[in-house]
Design a protein around this motif. Structure first.
Motif, PDB file in Angstrom:
ATOM      1  N   GLN A   9       0.840  -1.193   0.000  1.00  0.00           N
ATOM      2  CA  GLN A   9       0.000   0.000   0.000  1.00  0.00           C
ATOM      3  C   GLN A   9       0.879   1.248   0.000  1.00  0.00           C
ATOM      4  N   ALA A  10       0.503   2.214  -0.814  1.00  0.00           N
ATOM      5  CA  ALA A  10       1.273   3.451  -0.909  1.00  0.00           C
ATOM      6  C   ALA A  10       1.018   4.340   0.299  1.00  0.00           C
ATOM      7  N   VAL A  42      -6.396  12.130   0.512  1.00  0.00           N
ATOM      8  CA  VAL A  42      -7.602  12.918   0.737  1.00  0.00           C
ATOM      9  C   VAL A  42      -8.852  12.257   0.173  1.00  0.00           C
ATOM     10  N   ALA A  43      -8.799  11.005  -0.186  1.00  0.00           N
ATOM     11  CA  ALA A  43      -9.972  10.318  -0.733  1.00  0.00           C
ATOM     12  C   ALA A  43     -11.081  10.221   0.316  1.00  0.00           C
ATOM     13  N   ALA A  44     -12.333  10.273  -0.162  1.00  0.00           N
ATOM     14  CA  ALA A  44     -13.488  10.136   0.733  1.00  0.00           C
ATOM     15  C   ALA A  44     -13.540   8.721   1.297  1.00  0.00           C
ATOM     16  N   PRO A  45     -13.904   8.564   2.573  1.00  0.00           N
ATOM     17  CA  PRO A  45     -14.004   7.214   3.142  1.00  0.00           C
ATOM     18  C   PRO A  45     -14.897   6.289   2.323  1.00  0.00           C
ATOM     19  N   ALA A  46     -16.001   6.823   1.779  1.00  0.00           N
ATOM     20  CA  ALA A  46     -16.929   5.988   1.009  1.00  0.00           C
ATOM     21  C   ALA A  46     -16.319   5.473  -0.289  1.00  0.00           C
ATOM     22  N   GLU A  47     -15.234   6.093  -0.743  1.00  0.00           N
ATOM     23  CA  GLU A  47     -14.596   5.654  -1.980  1.00  0.00           C
ATOM     24  C   GLU A  47     -13.854   4.337  -1.794  1.00  0.00           C
ATOM     25  N   ARG A  48     -13.467   4.034  -0.544  1.00  0.00           N
ATOM     26  CA  ARG A  48     -12.700   2.814  -0.246  1.00  0.00           C
ATOM     27  C   ARG A  48     -11.461   2.748  -1.157  1.00  0.00           C
ATOM     28  N   PHE A  49     -10.793   3.876  -1.244  1.00  0.00           N
ATOM     29  CA  PHE A  49      -9.663   4.036  -2.155  1.00  0.00           C
ATOM     30  C   PHE A  49      -8.457   3.237  -1.687  1.00  0.00           C
ATOM     31  N   LEU A  50      -7.870   2.473  -2.605  1.00  0.00           N
ATOM     32  CA  LEU A  50      -6.676   1.688  -2.290  1.00  0.00           C
ATOM     33  C   LEU A  50      -5.551   2.083  -3.241  1.00  0.00           C
ATOM     34  N   PRO A  51      -4.517   2.767  -2.741  1.00  0.00           N
ATOM     35  CA  PRO A  51      -3.352   3.081  -3.566  1.00  0.00           C
ATOM     36  C   PRO A  51      -2.224   2.084  -3.306  1.00  0.00           C
ATOM     37  N   GLN A  59      13.008   0.040  -5.166  1.00  0.00           N
ATOM     38  CA  GLN A  59      12.742   1.250  -5.953  1.00  0.00           C
ATOM     39  C   GLN A  59      11.320   1.208  -6.508  1.00  0.00           C
ATOM     40  N   VAL A  60      10.574   2.285  -6.320  1.00  0.00           N
ATOM     41  CA  VAL A  60       9.211   2.351  -6.834  1.00  0.00           C
ATOM     42  C   VAL A  60       9.256   2.418  -8.359  1.00  0.00           C
ATOM     43  N   VAL A  61       8.583   1.432  -9.003  1.00  0.00           N
ATOM     44  CA  VAL A  61       8.563   1.383 -10.466  1.00  0.00           C
ATOM     45  C   VAL A  61       7.144   1.307 -11.023  1.00  0.00           C
ATOM     46  N   GLY A  62       6.135   1.203 -10.150  1.00  0.00           N
ATOM     47  CA  GLY A  62       4.767   1.091 -10.630  1.00  0.00           C
ATOM     48  C   GLY A  62       3.767   1.619  -9.627  1.00  0.00           C
ATOM     49  N   TRP A  63       2.611   1.953 -10.118  1.00  0.00           N
ATOM     50  CA  TRP A  63       1.514   2.497  -9.300  1.00  0.00           C
ATOM     51  C   TRP A  63       0.215   1.827  -9.715  1.00  0.00           C
ATOM     52  N   GLY A  64      -0.618   1.569  -8.736  1.00  0.00           N
ATOM     53  CA  GLY A  64      -1.959   1.074  -8.996  1.00  0.00           C
ATOM     54  C   GLY A  64      -2.909   1.661  -7.971  1.00  0.00           C
ATOM     55  N   ALA A  65      -4.095   2.022  -8.389  1.00  0.00           N
ATOM     56  CA  ALA A  65      -5.074   2.582  -7.456  1.00  0.00           C
ATOM     57  C   ALA A  65      -6.469   2.259  -7.953  1.00  0.00           C
ATOM     58  N   ALA A  66      -7.373   2.075  -7.014  1.00  0.00           N
ATOM     59  CA  ALA A  66      -8.760   1.772  -7.366  1.00  0.00           C
ATOM     60  C   ALA A  66      -9.668   2.177  -6.217  1.00  0.00           C
TER      61      ALA A  66
END
Length: 302
Positions: A9-10, A42-51, A59-66
């Motif tokens: 998790q980011a 700063v995502a809304a709690p209802a969004e259930r955002f996962l970064p 080394q960070v080489v990729g990103w995913g979020a939903a």
């Protein structure tokens, strides 16, 4: 040599590294590290955002979020983004991110998930069950030779966003968002969330974002987001009662000129295929297409 790939998790401190990978993948978009941190935190709690971030040997080489799409009344709508540094593709990193994110979306009740991909990522997305053919065109312009802005119509006053009431901006933004070409209407935007995610975002430059005001009413506007010497047009819109008067052309041309005077050298924007009037404005301003992304949809098995 075996390289260790880790997906986790980011956190906010990943923002600089994620922004660097994003610039390597999307040279035609502009999002600062501060804006990236804002998206993460700063995502809304209802969004259930996962970064998520993917690391190779630390080394960070990729990103995913939903997360769930909370700005629409349509139940079960969700969104997903994945990108991997060009030097680290074809190693299964995108697949690891996708698996984690699809599992998360299923667990939080998502039904449909939307994503945009480069044409060279279409096969990867199809193999994950995505389909669709919506096109989003991206264009850029160097701010060295811009046309003269149109005359300001009688009864209209131009103001920068640091001179306007955020309520007026919210009203105009939510009205014009209803006409955005999309598969799910943006018809459920709460003021407090808009304030936190849009108005208070460090990416928005309120001194360069321009509003055409008719008294206390915002008739048209363009939002400018900056990252160093680059800018991104976050949104340009005119409310229905004031359309046909050239106000979108006016505010955007004035904003680009002010940006150039402030040291911005390159501007980027995006347009859906169906948004002919805005495409015409951008063509007049000198924007030239630099990339096309494909909008895709997958129905999740719950």
């Amino acid at each position: 040599m075996t390289r260790l790939v880790a997906v986790r998790q980011a956190v906010g401190d990943d923002a600089e590294a994620v922004a660097a990978v994003r610039r390597a993948v999307y040279s035609y978009k502009a999002m600062s590290a501060a804006a990236t941190r804002h998206v993460m935190t700063v995502a809304a709690p209802a969004e259930r955002f996962l970064p998520l971030v993917a690391e190779v040997d630390g080394q960070v080489v990729g990103w995913g979020a939903a997360g769930l799409s909370v700005w629409t009344s349509e139940p079960g709508e969700s969104h997903l983004t994945i990108f991997v540094h060009p030097d680290h593709r074809k190693q299964g990193i995108g697949s690891q991110l996708a698996e984690r994110l699809h599992q998360h979306l299923t667990e939080v009740g998502a039904i449909r998930v939307r994503a945009f991909v480069h044409p060279d990522g279409l096969e990867f997305a199809r193999n994950l069950g995505y389909d669709g053919a919506r096109q989003m065109h991206f264009a850029g312009v160097e701010l060295t030779s811009l046309p003269e802005p149109p005359e300001t119509p009688a009864g209209i006053e131009l103001r920068s966003f640091d001179e306007v009431d955020p309520r007026a901006a919210y009203t105009a933004d939510t009205i014009t968002a209803l006409d955005e070409p999309t598969d799910a209407p943006m018809d459920s935007i709460e003021y407090d969330r808009w304030l936190a995610e849009i108005w208070d975002s460090p990416s928005m430059d309120k001194s360069l974002s321009i509003a055409a005001m008719a008294g206390d009413e915002m008739a048209a506007f363009t939002i400018v987001e900056t990252d160093g010497d680059r800018m991104w047009s976050g949104m340009t819109g005119t409310i229905p009662a004031y359309r046909g008067r050239g106000l979108a052309k006016l505010v955007k041309s004035v904003a680009l000129r002010r940006a150039a005077a402030a040291g911005i050298t390159s501007a980027y924007t995006s347009n859906d295929d169906e948004n002919g009037p805005m495409l015409a404005v951008n063509n007049w301003l000198g924007y030239r297409r630099v990339q096309t992304e494909l909008g895709l949809l997958r129905t999740l098995d719950n």
